[in-house]
Design a protein around this motif. Structure first.
Motif, mmCIF file in Angstrom:
data_model
loop_
_atom_site.group_PDB
_atom_site.id
_atom_site.type_symbol
_atom_site.label_atom_id
_atom_site.label_comp_id
_atom_site.label_asym_id
_atom_site.label_seq_id
_atom_site.Cartn_x
_atom_site.Cartn_y
_atom_site.Cartn_z
ATOM 1 N N ILE A 105 -51.754 -20.173 1.282
ATOM 2 C CA ILE A 105 -51.224 -21.448 0.238
ATOM 3 C C ILE A 105 -49.684 -21.550 0.189
ATOM 4 O O ILE A 105 -49.098 -20.438 -0.494
ATOM 5 N N THR A 106 -49.067 -22.279 0.149
ATOM 6 C CA THR A 106 -48.021 -22.432 -0.482
ATOM 7 C C THR A 106 -47.999 -22.939 -1.984
ATOM 8 O O THR A 106 -48.823 -24.017 -2.698
ATOM 9 N N VAL A 107 -47.267 -22.326 -3.151
ATOM 10 C CA VAL A 107 -47.409 -22.535 -4.102
ATOM 11 C C VAL A 107 -45.853 -22.956 -4.305
ATOM 12 O O VAL A 107 -44.674 -22.452 -3.851
ATOM 13 N N ILE A 108 -45.721 -24.316 -5.329
ATOM 14 C CA ILE A 108 -43.976 -24.598 -5.862
ATOM 15 C C ILE A 108 -44.373 -24.363 -7.077
ATOM 16 O O ILE A 108 -44.936 -24.817 -8.102
ATOM 17 N N ARG A 109 -42.759 -23.981 -7.850
ATOM 18 C CA ARG A 109 -42.807 -23.726 -9.078
ATOM 19 C C ARG A 109 -41.787 -24.120 -9.345
ATOM 20 O O ARG A 109 -40.829 -23.084 -8.706
ATOM 21 N N SER A 110 -40.953 -24.635 -10.289
ATOM 22 C CA SER A 110 -39.408 -24.922 -10.701
ATOM 23 C C SER A 110 -38.598 -24.975 -9.164
ATOM 24 O O SER A 110 -37.668 -24.364 -9.738
ATOM 25 N N ASN A 111 -39.011 -26.490 -8.288
ATOM 26 C CA ASN A 111 -38.641 -26.706 -7.045
ATOM 27 C C ASN A 111 -38.619 -25.471 -5.844
ATOM 28 O O ASN A 111 -37.711 -25.444 -5.416
ATOM 29 N N GLN A 112 -38.806 -24.001 -6.521
ATOM 30 C CA GLN A 112 -39.582 -22.787 -4.750
ATOM 31 C C GLN A 112 -40.481 -22.983 -4.999
ATOM 32 O O GLN A 112 -42.037 -23.096 -4.630
ATOM 33 N N PHE A 113 -40.631 -22.083 -3.765
ATOM 34 C CA PHE A 113 -42.288 -21.969 -2.906
ATOM 35 C C PHE A 113 -41.740 -21.535 -2.561
ATOM 36 O O PHE A 113 -41.305 -20.341 -2.618
ATOM 37 N N PHE A 114 -43.185 -20.962 -2.597
ATOM 38 C CA PHE A 114 -43.833 -19.234 -2.385
ATOM 39 C C PHE A 114 -45.559 -19.338 -1.250
ATOM 40 O O PHE A 114 -46.236 -19.952 -1.614
ATOM 41 N N SER A 115 -45.327 -18.157 -0.472
ATOM 42 C CA SER A 115 -46.911 -18.200 0.440
ATOM 43 C C SER A 115 -47.639 -17.107 -0.292
ATOM 44 O O SER A 115 -46.672 -15.748 -0.305
ATOM 45 N N VAL A 116 -48.670 -17.510 -0.438
ATOM 46 C CA VAL A 116 -49.719 -16.693 -1.160
ATOM 47 C C VAL A 116 -50.686 -16.003 0.179
ATOM 48 O O VAL A 116 -51.357 -17.113 0.745
ATOM 49 N N PRO A 117 -50.587 -15.022 0.568
ATOM 50 C CA PRO A 117 -51.757 -14.837 2.149
ATOM 51 C C PRO A 117 -53.196 -14.465 0.970
ATOM 52 O O PRO A 117 -53.264 -13.903 -0.342
ATOM 53 N N ILE A 118 -54.151 -15.774 1.406
ATOM 54 C CA ILE A 118 -55.507 -15.671 0.618
ATOM 55 C C ILE A 118 -55.813 -15.166 1.021
ATOM 56 O O ILE A 118 -57.307 -14.186 0.138
ATOM 57 N N THR A 119 -55.814 -13.790 2.466
ATOM 58 C CA THR A 119 -56.305 -12.090 1.748
ATOM 59 C C THR A 119 -55.519 -10.825 1.891
ATOM 60 O O THR A 119 -54.522 -10.821 2.477
ATOM 61 N N GLN A 120 -55.916 -9.845 1.411
ATOM 62 C CA GLN A 120 -54.565 -8.672 1.331
ATOM 63 C C GLN A 120 -55.746 -7.864 0.659
ATOM 64 O O GLN A 120 -56.552 -7.910 0.088
ATOM 65 N N LEU A 121 -55.193 -6.715 1.779
ATOM 66 C CA LEU A 121 -55.838 -5.413 1.720
ATOM 67 C C LEU A 121 -57.155 -5.728 1.994
ATOM 68 O O LEU A 121 -58.004 -5.018 1.528
ATOM 69 N N GLY A 122 -57.474 -6.341 2.936
ATOM 70 C CA GLY A 122 -58.384 -6.582 3.678
ATOM 71 C C GLY A 122 -59.314 -7.130 3.192
ATOM 72 O O GLY A 122 -60.902 -7.613 3.693
ATOM 73 N N MET A 123 -59.486 -8.053 1.832
ATOM 74 C CA MET A 123 -60.257 -8.447 1.164
ATOM 75 C C MET A 123 -59.638 -10.350 0.744
ATOM 76 O O MET A 123 -58.873 -10.338 0.393
#
Length: 588
Positions: A187-205
């Motif tokens: 998912i893409t997260v936006i805060r203070s004009n900045q963009f971040f990518s967050v994997p929805i599955t991490q370390l296999g879960m």
């Protein structure tokens, strides 16, 4: 341009069980459509103008050209492989080819009630993220059930544009990009004009609610300690300007990867610094905010404010409001797991645009354009608590027809007349169906408004109200069945070939006037919304979104601050007065 790069296997699953058996959108009978069109004119035109337009319309229905255009439309509808005779035209004329900004003129918002379990923005965002991903998981694995209207299945085609999709600016018309769900599990997260990518599955879960809280807190801390050029505001620009500026971004090394990550991500969560209190403030925050920390081309963009309020801003081009209503109700009602300790070493990545001087200049101009346009928007949210759906039913009236009559009475009291009114009617019982227009102003509704203005007897006003409500229910039913006026006439108009004379019916000023929506209205029903709405569709008009709840009515009124002197607060006052008066009229 291609509209989908997604693997066709994702058209399967329970959601699409009925697609092959759905009927196609019908082509209405020409004389019937013309007669309905004539009836709709009578209520909104002076008598002399009406008689002139009536003759023009009747001549068209009988003409050789009218019959030829009707036959062309019938043949188009029957073409092998064509799912819907209207789809291509409607998507282009109303959405992809429309060059004004999507915000505020296309996108809509649903503002959610507060969540008592969430006291911080990170908690609310985590609840939203986990619930939305659970809904997406059902869509991806094929377990999501199709929507039903009583016993009739609804078309699921637009669900393909909910997740991992994005509108792309392009000349002369935009297109929608979709990617295979497995190709981008972020998912893409936006805060203070900045963009971040967050994997929805991490370390296999999959990430848990607690783990999303921890990640969102880290993103907020990191983003608020730095500054960035607000590239997101480019998506709020005129579509041609945005198409040019997107190419400007692509010309700079590294930006193509950032754009790809945002556009192909599952959805966006914007963590907004606003702290809205009133319903109007919440609507502004969810609908558009300051325009910077957003990506308005995403069909699903959740907004979470610093005081833990939330909602969704939906890009409208390929998906109407009912699928995102279903998504929103799912998110609001989702049962979250008991808190568990968050795993460590969970990550996210920054999506950093390269912004040379030309990009900075484009962003500055787009921001000024956005600020000027949004400053013209005036909204009022009426939360009417005297009664709702349950009481209206005891008055033996369709709740939708009831509220539509309230709207007509309020507008006529404020402006001294009735004017062309649009109500959206869903046609998803047909393959690739979207909407049809219900022309809400009828001879019956106009007669009732006149009787109320003249202080006619209660018996007369009740009788006229019943006739007006019954007529509205009939018009709505016909629109839902694909037997309205506007989409059929549009189809005929589109089939006039280059070099052919345009029929007089389409040159008649009454045609343009009667489809110039001084009131653009639509209703949904959700107990979980604090407000929902969109803009007006005409500088001379209002946009009225109404939510018919069990024991209350919510009306979101939008108009433009301009030379026409409209005022949403004034209309809200008359809507409340009209709602009181109609109840009093029928309950005696």
């Amino acid at each position: 341009m291609p509209t989908s790069t997604r693997n066709q296997e994702h058209e399967h699953g329970r959601l699409f069980d009925f697609q092959a058996t759905l009927p196609k959108l019908p082509v209405p009978d020409l004389p019937s459509t013309v007669q309905k069109y004539i009836e709709s004119l009578e209520a909104v035109l002076p008598r002399d103008k009406f008689l002139e337009s009536k003759q023009v319309a009747e001549e068209f229905a009988k003409s050789t050209q009218g019959q030829e255009l009707q036959q062309r439309l019938v043949e188009r509808a029957a073409e092998p492989g064509r799912a819907n005779w209207l789809e291509e035209w409607w998507n282009d004329l109303s959405y992809m080819g429309y060059r004004d900004p999507v915000i505020p003129y296309v996108s809509y918002h649903y503002s959610y009630n507060d969540d008592p379990e969430c006291s911080t923005a990170s908690q609310r965002a985590a609840h939203v993220a986990v619930a939305a991903l659970a809904f997406r998981a059902q869509l991806v694995d094929g377990s999501l059930a199709p929507e039903m209207q009583k016993t009739s299945p609804l078309c699921s085609h637009s669900y393909k544009y909910m997740f991992n999709a994005c509108r792309i600016p392009h000349k002369p018309s935009d297109f929608c990009r979709t990617v295979d769900y497995a190709a981008n599990e972020t998912i893409t997260v936006i805060r203070s004009n900045q963009f971040f990518s967050v994997p929805i599955t991490q370390l296999g879960m999959p990430l848990s609610t607690a783990e999303f809280v921890e990640i969102f807190e880290r993103i907020i801390e990191l983003a608020d300690s730095q500054t960035a050029v607000p590239v997101g505001v480019l998506t709020a620009d005129n579509r041609d300007a945005w198409a040019d500026n997107r190419q400007l971004l692509l010309n700079v090394a590294g930006n193509a990867q950032v754009l790809d990550a945002i556009e192909s991500s599952a959805f966006v969560i914007a963590l907004d610094k606003a702290q809205p209190v009133t319903r109007e403030e919440l609507s502004h925050a969810v609908w558009h905010g300051d325009g910077r920390s957003r990506w308005f081309d995403k069909p699903v963009q959740f907004i979470v404010t610093d005081n833990a309020r939330a909602g969704i801003c939906g890009e409208h081009s390929m998906m109407d409001g009912t699928p995102t209503l279903r998504l929103s109700d799912f998110v609001i009602g989702y049962e979250h797991e008991c808190p568990q300790p968050a795993r460590t070493d969970l990550g996210f990545s920054r999506l950093e645009f390269q912004t040379p001087p030309k990009v900075v200049a484009a962003v500055k101009r787009a921001g000024e354009f956005f600020d000027t346009g949004i400053a013209k928007q005036h909204i009022s949210v009426l939360n009417y608590n005297a009664y709702g759906k349950e009481l209206i039913k005891t008055l033996k009236c369709s709740p939708d027809a009831f509220v539509q009559m309230v709207i007509q009475l309020a507008y006529s009291r404020l402006h001294g007349c009735v004017r062309p009114t649009y109500e959206s009617s869903m046609t998803r019982k047909f393959l690739h169906g979207r909407t049809e227009t219900c022309r809400s102003v009828s001879n019956e509704s106009a007669a009732w408004c006149r009787a109320m203005a003249a202080n006619a007897s209660r018996a007369e006003c009740v009788e006229l109200f019943r006739k007006a409500a019954a007529k509205h229910t009939q018009l709505t039913r016909e629109a839902i069945e694909g037997r309205g006026v506007d989409r059929h006439l549009l189809g005929l108009r589109m089939l006039v070939q280059p070099g052919e004379e345009k029929p007089d019916i389409f040159e008649d000023p009454a045609y343009a006037y009667s489809s110039h929506w001084y009131l653009s209205t639509s209703q949904i029903s959700s107990e979980g919304f604090a407000s929902y709405g969109w803009s007006e569709v005409s500088p001379k008009g209002y946009g009225i979104a109404y939510n018919i709840k069990r024991d209350s009515l919510m009306m979101h009124i939008a108009c433009m601050r301009n030379e026409f002197g409209l005022n949403s607060d004034h209309l809200a006052y008359y809507l409340e007065q009209a709602a009181n008066d109609v109840r009093k009229l029928l309950a005696q």
